[in-house]
Design an enzyme around this catalytic site. Structure first.
Site, PDB file in Angstrom:
ATOM      1  N   ASP A 288     -10.182   7.579   7.274  1.00  0.00           N
ATOM      2  CA  ASP A 288      -8.849   7.034   7.066  1.00  0.00           C
ATOM      3  C   ASP A 288      -7.840   8.132   7.388  1.00  0.00           C
ATOM      4  OD1 ASP A 288      -6.433   6.017   6.159  1.00  0.00           O
ATOM      5  OD2 ASP A 288      -7.241   5.264   4.278  1.00  0.00           O
TER       6      ASP A 288
ATOM      7  N   THR B  83       3.284   9.217   2.360  1.00  0.00           N
ATOM      8  CA  THR B  83       4.252   9.301   3.441  1.00  0.00           C
ATOM      9  C   THR B  83       4.925   7.963   3.727  1.00  0.00           C
ATOM     10  OG1 THR B  83       2.895  11.024   4.447  1.00  0.00           O
ATOM     11  CG2 THR B  83       4.555  10.024   5.844  1.00  0.00           C
TER      12      THR B  83
ATOM     13  N   ASP C 251       0.887  -1.154   0.000  1.00  0.00           N
ATOM     14  CA  ASP C 251       0.000   0.000   0.000  1.00  0.00           C
ATOM     15  C   ASP C 251       0.930   1.210   0.000  1.00  0.00           C
ATOM     16  OD1 ASP C 251      -2.013   1.855   0.236  1.00  0.00           O
ATOM     17  OD2 ASP C 251      -2.351   1.482   2.364  1.00  0.00           O
TER      18      ASP C 251
ATOM     19  N   ASP D 268      -7.752   3.634  -3.128  1.00  0.00           N
ATOM     20  CA  ASP D 268      -7.624   3.474  -1.681  1.00  0.00           C
ATOM     21  C   ASP D 268      -8.967   3.687  -0.988  1.00  0.00           C
ATOM     22  OD1 ASP D 268      -7.499   6.194  -2.463  1.00  0.00           O
ATOM     23  OD2 ASP D 268      -6.256   6.756  -0.745  1.00  0.00           O
TER      24      ASP D 268
END
Length: 195
Positions: free
Chosen positions: A172, A53, A49, A152
């Site tokens: 999220d 960052t 994933d 996502d």
């Protein structure tokens, strides 16, 4: 086979017959579960994933997450740097790279996606599937252009419905905080992105 699909990094259980894979130049749809039947559930499946960052990566065996790691997303890292790092994680867990039989990538950082693909090919030599708009799910996206919804967020919605049922709101907390609203009938109503 270089195809694209949606990945759920929480559990391979969500890769069911409800996911349909559309081949690039074909009108035929293929159930995504056939990929897992082809590679076998008992083998190691390497998942990524790739976020702005961090890159969250893990290994599934027989539908169970057996190891996972977080590394900094670095657009300047080479495939070799990522490969050596990942192989060191495997060695630390007493796992062999040769046990990995397939890989899945979900990414919101296209420049890093190619680097990770090269790393997988060079260090693992396995088939890689990419998250992309070609996937057909049972999720009814109530947007004028459903392709505008990030993979996502779709994965979060599918996982949320699977785990908790609908209706629900999914939050999220990634580099950006995203909110997604799911109607009682399971429709993806939309959401927001906050810095």
């Amino acid at each position: 086979c270089q195809v694209e699909f949606l990945k759920d990094y929480y559990s391979c259980n969500y890769y069911t017959k409800s996911y349909i894979l559309q081949q690039d130049d074909s009108e035929e749809s293929l159930p995504l579960f056939s990929f897992f039947e082809r590679i076998g559930w008992a083998v190691l499946l390497l998942v990524f994933d790739i976020g702005n960052t961090q890159i969250v990566t893990g290994l599934y065996q027989d539908q169970e997450l057996i190891a996972n790691w977080r590394i900094q997303t670095d657009r300047n890292k080479t495939a070799d740097e990522y490969g050596i790092l990942l192989k060191s994680f495997l060695i630390d867990q007493n796992l062999q790279a040769t046990a990995v039989k397939a890989a899945i990538i979900s990414s919101v950082v296209p420049p890093v996606t190619g680097t990770i693909e090269k790393m997988i090919q060079r260090y693992f030599g396995v088939e890689t599937l990419l998250v992309g708009p070609e996937i057909r799910t049972d999720l009814n996206i109530k947007y004028e252009n459903p392709r505008e919804v990030g993979a996502d967020r779709i994965v979060n919605a599918v996982a949320g419905i699977k785990l908790y049922g609908a209706p629900l709101i999914i939050v999220d907390f990634g580099t950006a905080t995203t909110f997604c609203a799911i109607a009682e009938n399971g429709d993806y109503l939309g959401g927001a992105i906050a810095p």
